[in-house]
Design a protein around this motif. Sequence first.
Motif, PDB file in Angstrom:
ATOM      1  N   ALA A  83       0.852  -1.202   0.000  1.00 40.22           N
ATOM      2  CA  ALA A  83       0.000   0.000   0.000  1.00 40.22           C
ATOM      3  C   ALA A  83       0.887   1.253   0.000  1.00 40.22           C
ATOM      4  N   GLU A  84       1.973   1.218   0.745  1.00 34.25           N
ATOM      5  CA  GLU A  84       2.868   2.382   0.786  1.00 34.25           C
ATOM      6  C   GLU A  84       3.504   2.605  -0.586  1.00 34.25           C
ATOM      7  N   ILE A  85       3.914   1.510  -1.219  1.00 34.35           N
ATOM      8  CA  ILE A  85       4.551   1.623  -2.543  1.00 34.35           C
ATOM      9  C   ILE A  85       3.569   2.230  -3.560  1.00 34.35           C
ATOM     10  N   LEU A  86       2.282   1.914  -3.379  1.00 34.95           N
ATOM     11  CA  LEU A  86       1.268   2.466  -4.289  1.00 34.95           C
ATOM     12  C   LEU A  86       0.778   3.852  -3.838  1.00 34.95           C
ATOM     13  N   GLY A  87       1.355   4.372  -2.748  1.00 39.34           N
ATOM     14  CA  GLY A  87       0.977   5.713  -2.264  1.00 39.34           C
ATOM     15  C   GLY A  87      -0.389   5.760  -1.598  1.00 39.34           C
ATOM     16  N   LYS A  88      -0.783   4.654  -0.964  1.00 40.96           N
ATOM     17  CA  LYS A  88      -2.127   4.596  -0.389  1.00 40.96           C
ATOM     18  C   LYS A  88      -2.138   4.898   1.113  1.00 40.96           C
ATOM     19  N   LYS A  89      -3.284   5.345   1.565  1.00 40.62           N
ATOM     20  CA  LYS A  89      -3.487   5.782   2.953  1.00 40.62           C
ATOM     21  C   LYS A  89      -3.226   4.658   3.967  1.00 40.62           C
ATOM     22  N   THR A  90      -3.420   3.408   3.548  1.00 42.35           N
ATOM     23  CA  THR A  90      -3.258   2.263   4.453  1.00 42.35           C
ATOM     24  C   THR A  90      -1.799   1.807   4.537  1.00 42.35           C
ATOM     25  N   GLY A  91      -0.903   2.529   3.869  1.00 40.60           N
ATOM     26  CA  GLY A  91       0.509   2.124   3.857  1.00 40.60           C
ATOM     27  C   GLY A  91       1.234   2.538   5.123  1.00 40.60           C
ATOM     28  N   TYR A  92       2.472   2.077   5.249  1.00 43.03           N
ATOM     29  CA  TYR A  92       3.259   2.336   6.456  1.00 43.03           C
ATOM     30  C   TYR A  92       3.402   3.821   6.786  1.00 43.03           C
ATOM     31  N   CYS A  93       3.479   4.678   5.766  1.00 43.29           N
ATOM     32  CA  CYS A  93       3.607   6.123   6.025  1.00 43.29           C
ATOM     33  C   CYS A  93       2.367   6.850   5.523  1.00 43.29           C
ATOM     34  N   GLN A  94       1.214   6.168   5.600  1.00 49.15           N
ATOM     35  CA  GLN A  94      -0.063   6.724   5.090  1.00 49.15           C
ATOM     36  C   GLN A  94       0.067   7.150   3.638  1.00 49.15           C
ATOM     37  N   PRO A 306      -7.777   3.523  -0.397  1.00 46.20           N
ATOM     38  CA  PRO A 306      -7.878   4.906  -0.902  1.00 46.20           C
ATOM     39  C   PRO A 306      -6.535   5.634  -0.848  1.00 46.20           C
ATOM     40  N   PHE A 307      -6.413   6.682  -1.624  1.00 42.62           N
ATOM     41  CA  PHE A 307      -5.259   7.585  -1.514  1.00 42.62           C
ATOM     42  C   PHE A 307      -5.477   8.467  -0.282  1.00 42.62           C
ATOM     43  N   PRO A 308      -4.412   9.038   0.273  1.00 45.94           N
ATOM     44  CA  PRO A 308      -4.623   9.951   1.401  1.00 45.94           C
ATOM     45  C   PRO A 308      -5.359  11.199   0.911  1.00 45.94           C
ATOM     46  N   ASP A 309      -6.112  11.820   1.825  1.00 41.09           N
ATOM     47  CA  ASP A 309      -6.822  13.047   1.463  1.00 41.09           C
ATOM     48  C   ASP A 309      -5.831  14.201   1.388  1.00 41.09           C
ATOM     49  N   PRO A 310      -6.060  15.133   0.464  1.00 40.48           N
ATOM     50  CA  PRO A 310      -5.152  16.300   0.372  1.00 40.48           C
ATOM     51  C   PRO A 310      -5.053  17.042   1.708  1.00 40.48           C
ATOM     52  N   GLU A 311      -6.143  17.032   2.489  1.00 47.90           N
ATOM     53  CA  GLU A 311      -6.128  17.738   3.791  1.00 47.90           C
ATOM     54  C   GLU A 311      -5.097  17.125   4.749  1.00 47.90           C
ATOM     55  N   GLU A 312      -4.714  15.867   4.494  1.00 46.62           N
ATOM     56  CA  GLU A 312      -3.783  15.186   5.410  1.00 46.62           C
ATOM     57  C   GLU A 312      -2.321  15.481   5.088  1.00 46.62           C
ATOM     58  N   THR A 313      -2.091  16.271   4.036  1.00 47.61           N
ATOM     59  CA  THR A 313      -0.724  16.470   3.561  1.00 47.61           C
ATOM     60  C   THR A 313       0.248  16.850   4.670  1.00 47.61           C
ATOM     61  N   LEU A 314      -0.177  17.767   5.536  1.00 45.45           N
ATOM     62  CA  LEU A 314       0.758  18.270   6.544  1.00 45.45           C
ATOM     63  C   LEU A 314       0.697  17.495   7.867  1.00 45.45           C
ATOM     64  N   ASN A 315      -0.161  16.474   7.953  1.00 46.97           N
ATOM     65  CA  ASN A 315      -0.172  15.653   9.171  1.00 46.97           C
ATOM     66  C   ASN A 315       1.187  14.981   9.320  1.00 46.97           C
ATOM     67  N   ASP A 316       1.673  14.847  10.526  1.00 48.27           N
ATOM     68  CA  ASP A 316       2.946  14.167  10.831  1.00 48.27           C
ATOM     69  C   ASP A 316       4.167  14.898  10.262  1.00 48.27           C
ATOM     70  N   VAL A 317       3.973  16.129   9.829  1.00 50.52           N
ATOM     71  CA  VAL A 317       5.113  16.919   9.362  1.00 50.52           C
ATOM     72  C   VAL A 317       5.500  17.852  10.503  1.00 50.52           C
ATOM     73  N   PHE A 318       6.759  17.828  10.907  1.00 46.10           N
ATOM     74  CA  PHE A 318       7.196  18.633  12.042  1.00 46.10           C
ATOM     75  C   PHE A 318       7.992  19.825  11.564  1.00 46.10           C
ATOM     76  N   SER A 319       7.822  20.942  12.238  1.00 45.52           N
ATOM     77  CA  SER A 319       8.672  22.082  11.934  1.00 45.52           C
ATOM     78  C   SER A 319       9.024  22.795  13.240  1.00 45.52           C
ATOM     79  N   ILE A 320      10.158  23.400  13.248  1.00 47.67           N
ATOM     80  CA  ILE A 320      10.563  24.133  14.446  1.00 47.67           C
ATOM     81  C   ILE A 320      10.495  25.618  14.129  1.00 47.67           C
ATOM     82  N   GLU A 321       9.773  26.320  14.931  1.00 50.11           N
ATOM     83  CA  GLU A 321       9.620  27.768  14.656  1.00 50.11           C
ATOM     84  C   GLU A 321      10.780  28.563  15.241  1.00 50.11           C
TER      85      GLU A 321
END
Length: 321
Positions: A83-94, A306-321
């Motif tokens: 699923a991850e290789i196919l870019g799907k939401k159920t994959g190891y990295c969503q 399913p593919f991940p939703d576009p709204e999920e793009t920034l989930n699990d993305v970390f940034s330091i301000e």
Amino acid sequence: MELEKEKLIEIYRKMLEIRRFEEKAFELFGENLVPGTIHLYVGQEAVAVGVCANLRKDDYVQSTHRGHGHCIAKGAQLDKMMAEILGKKTGYCQGKGGSMHITDFSMGILGATGVVGAGIPLAVGAGLSIQLKGTDQVVACFFGDGASNQGAFHEGVNLAAVWKLPVIFVCENNLYAMGTSQSEVMLIEDIADRATGYGIPGVAIDGNDVMAVYEAVHEAGKRARGGHGPTLLECKTYRHKGHSRFDPAKYRPQEEVEKWIKKDPIKRFKTRLIDIGVITEKEAENIDQDVIEVVEAAAKFAIESPFPDPEETLNDVFSIE
Ligand SMILES: Cc1ncc(C[n+]2csc(CCOP(=O)(O)OP(=O)(O)O)c2C)c(N)n1
Ligand SMILES: [Mg+2]
């Protein structure tokens, strides 16, 4: 080294799982279902399986861009991988990492990396964490012949040697780094010789013989768990396909390819198991059939997810301000 029948069959089955998984990924790529590219592990199965058959669940592996085999051998789930290789939401990295970022901390799979050699310092860091915790875990760090020319290799191996960290450095020498042959970029035959420069054991082995890999890693594992530091293992092997899915590998002489295909690690091990009476031809066929069904089910799961939703793009993305 005598291993129990069940263990030998498990080793055979794992190698087949990798082979059939890679063949399926190749097929799905051809159907345009895989975003980006994939680097197939076909031909090198004896290395990942010979190494990981020595590891416990709480041991770590650090993988590479050619990482599907390492993950499967360490116990990753085929459906979540596909699923991850196919870019799907159920994959190891969503579905947001793809082929080169499969990670499963629950199985000690620290992750792959597309940056050649970059996993080596990470594995050394994991080795340091083990030493600080005072456990007897080990880290198996996979990398290629090309990576062994990176500065990160020399710095990482030296540091692990000096600090006696529990790391098993596994160089998969498949003779090429993309289209560059080892003979063009190294004056040495055995990469294992480089271990001398760091004062640790270096062992070159037939990486298409799963039992040879198993035995060498068994020794390296004892050394690492006993607090005696790292070992550099060089497993001589060959990728049957091109560097990545796009590469027809025209730079390799046909006779060379044929010579290595004759040394196919899975066929060799199957013949050995039949010769020593561990399995029959029919039983070997049944295992293969079973593996094919499991891989087909993983592919079906991935395709139907399913593919991940576009709204999920920034989930699990970390940034330091
Ligand atoms: C730092 C870095 N340099 C170059 C590349 C491009 N590149 C990707 S794979 C590869 C070859 C790696 O060869 P090797 O380490 O032998 O691994 P193999 O592909 O043979 O498994 C190169 C040069 C990269 N990804 N990262
Ligand atoms: Mg290589």
